[in-house]
Scaffold this motif. Sequence first.
Motif, mmCIF file in Angstrom:
data_model
loop_
_atom_site.group_PDB
_atom_site.id
_atom_site.type_symbol
_atom_site.label_atom_id
_atom_site.label_comp_id
_atom_site.label_asym_id
_atom_site.label_seq_id
_atom_site.Cartn_x
_atom_site.Cartn_y
_atom_site.Cartn_z
ATOM 1 N N PHE A 36 10.213 -14.507 26.475
ATOM 2 C CA PHE A 36 10.740 -15.788 26.932
ATOM 3 C C PHE A 36 10.181 -16.927 26.080
ATOM 4 N N ARG A 37 8.885 -16.871 25.808
ATOM 5 C CA ARG A 37 8.239 -17.949 25.049
ATOM 6 C C ARG A 37 8.547 -17.907 23.563
ATOM 7 N N VAL A 38 8.637 -16.713 23.004
ATOM 8 C CA VAL A 38 8.974 -16.546 21.586
ATOM 9 C C VAL A 38 10.146 -15.577 21.550
ATOM 10 N N ARG A 39 11.321 -16.108 21.397
ATOM 11 C CA ARG A 39 12.545 -15.310 21.512
ATOM 12 C C ARG A 39 12.803 -14.487 20.250
ATOM 13 N N VAL A 40 12.178 -13.312 20.260
ATOM 14 C CA VAL A 40 12.363 -12.362 19.157
ATOM 15 C C VAL A 40 12.592 -10.983 19.755
ATOM 16 N N ARG A 41 13.353 -10.172 19.055
ATOM 17 C CA ARG A 41 13.714 -8.840 19.542
ATOM 18 C C ARG A 41 12.515 -7.943 19.826
ATOM 19 N N CYS A 42 11.480 -8.053 18.995
ATOM 20 C CA CYS A 42 10.349 -7.130 19.149
ATOM 21 C C CYS A 42 9.638 -7.308 20.484
ATOM 22 N N PHE A 43 9.863 -8.417 21.175
ATOM 23 C CA PHE A 43 9.296 -8.616 22.509
ATOM 24 C C PHE A 43 10.311 -8.318 23.605
ATOM 25 N N ASN A 44 11.594 -8.359 23.274
ATOM 26 C CA ASN A 44 12.641 -8.244 24.291
ATOM 27 C C ASN A 44 13.345 -6.890 24.340
ATOM 28 N N GLU A 45 13.401 -6.174 23.241
ATOM 29 C CA GLU A 45 14.122 -4.899 23.206
ATOM 30 C C GLU A 45 13.177 -3.782 22.784
ATOM 31 N N ASN A 46 12.873 -2.894 23.686
ATOM 32 C CA ASN A 46 11.947 -1.784 23.429
ATOM 33 C C ASN A 46 10.640 -2.266 22.797
ATOM 34 N N PRO A 47 9.946 -3.186 23.462
ATOM 35 C CA PRO A 47 8.744 -3.771 22.867
ATOM 36 C C PRO A 47 7.613 -2.760 22.710
ATOM 37 N N SER A 48 6.865 -2.942 21.642
ATOM 38 C CA SER A 48 5.658 -2.156 21.419
ATOM 39 C C SER A 48 4.710 -2.985 20.557
ATOM 40 N N ILE A 49 3.456 -2.627 20.619
ATOM 41 C CA ILE A 49 2.475 -3.315 19.786
ATOM 42 C C ILE A 49 2.833 -3.123 18.317
ATOM 43 N N LYS A 50 3.156 -1.896 17.937
ATOM 44 C CA LYS A 50 3.445 -1.586 16.532
ATOM 45 C C LYS A 50 4.625 -2.398 16.007
ATOM 46 N N SER A 51 5.734 -2.420 16.748
ATOM 47 C CA SER A 51 6.902 -3.164 16.262
ATOM 48 C C SER A 51 6.618 -4.664 16.217
ATOM 49 N N SER A 52 5.842 -5.146 17.170
ATOM 50 C CA SER A 52 5.500 -6.566 17.191
ATOM 51 C C SER A 52 4.641 -6.944 15.993
ATOM 52 N N LEU A 53 3.645 -6.116 15.696
ATOM 53 C CA LEU A 53 2.780 -6.400 14.553
ATOM 54 C C LEU A 53 3.567 -6.378 13.245
ATOM 55 N N THR A 54 4.441 -5.403 13.106
ATOM 56 C CA THR A 54 5.264 -5.307 11.897
ATOM 57 C C THR A 54 6.100 -6.568 11.726
ATOM 58 N N PHE A 55 6.764 -6.990 12.787
ATOM 59 C CA PHE A 55 7.612 -8.176 12.729
ATOM 60 C C PHE A 55 6.791 -9.431 12.463
ATOM 61 N N ALA A 62 7.151 -16.964 13.539
ATOM 62 C CA ALA A 62 6.876 -16.302 14.822
ATOM 63 C C ALA A 62 5.379 -16.060 14.977
ATOM 64 N N ARG A 63 4.727 -15.660 13.905
ATOM 65 C CA ARG A 63 3.277 -15.449 13.953
ATOM 66 C C ARG A 63 2.558 -16.748 14.301
ATOM 67 N N GLU A 64 2.998 -17.862 13.712
ATOM 68 C CA GLU A 64 2.386 -19.152 14.013
ATOM 69 C C GLU A 64 2.529 -19.513 15.489
ATOM 70 N N LYS A 65 3.694 -19.212 16.076
ATOM 71 C CA LYS A 65 3.890 -19.499 17.505
ATOM 72 C C LYS A 65 2.939 -18.669 18.372
ATOM 73 N N ILE A 66 2.797 -17.386 18.054
ATOM 74 C CA ILE A 66 1.915 -16.506 18.815
ATOM 75 C C ILE A 66 0.461 -16.949 18.659
ATOM 76 N N GLU A 67 0.066 -17.272 17.436
ATOM 77 C CA GLU A 67 -1.308 -17.716 17.198
ATOM 78 C C GLU A 67 -1.590 -19.033 17.923
ATOM 79 N N ALA A 68 -0.642 -19.957 17.897
ATOM 80 C CA ALA A 68 -0.818 -21.240 18.585
ATOM 81 C C ALA A 68 -0.948 -21.030 20.092
ATOM 82 N N TRP A 69 -0.160 -20.143 20.651
ATOM 83 C CA TRP A 69 -0.232 -19.820 22.075
ATOM 84 C C TRP A 69 -1.615 -19.258 22.407
ATOM 85 N N TYR A 70 -2.103 -18.360 21.584
ATOM 86 C CA TYR A 70 -3.424 -17.759 21.787
ATOM 87 C C TYR A 70 -4.521 -18.827 21.730
#
Length: 88
Positions: A36-55, A62-70
């Motif tokens: 919801f917060r970062v609208r990317v497929r790797c979080f919405n469709e069959n999410p996994s740590i591996k696919s998220s890290l790759t993306f 997208a990485r900047e948004k996740i880092e800023a949230w953290y």
Amino acid sequence: MSDENRQHPKDPLHGVTLETIVRTLQERHGWEEMGFRVRVRCFNENPSIKSSLTFLRKTPWAREKIEAWYVRELKRYGKPPSPPQPDA
């Protein structure tokens, strides 16, 4: 954030891996909230740590948004809980 800023010890992301960031946010908020917060497929469709890290490694915005949230969470709550350890 530029690489120059990340190397500074006062940078809140100094020494924190992208995997730690993703695991921590996923544990705290779940994939649905992350998608919801970062609208990317790797979080919405069959999410996994591996696919998220790759993306995120290939997609700076997208990485900047996740880092800023953290970082916002660090400021708000202090040090986040340790993320779950990956299965060996």
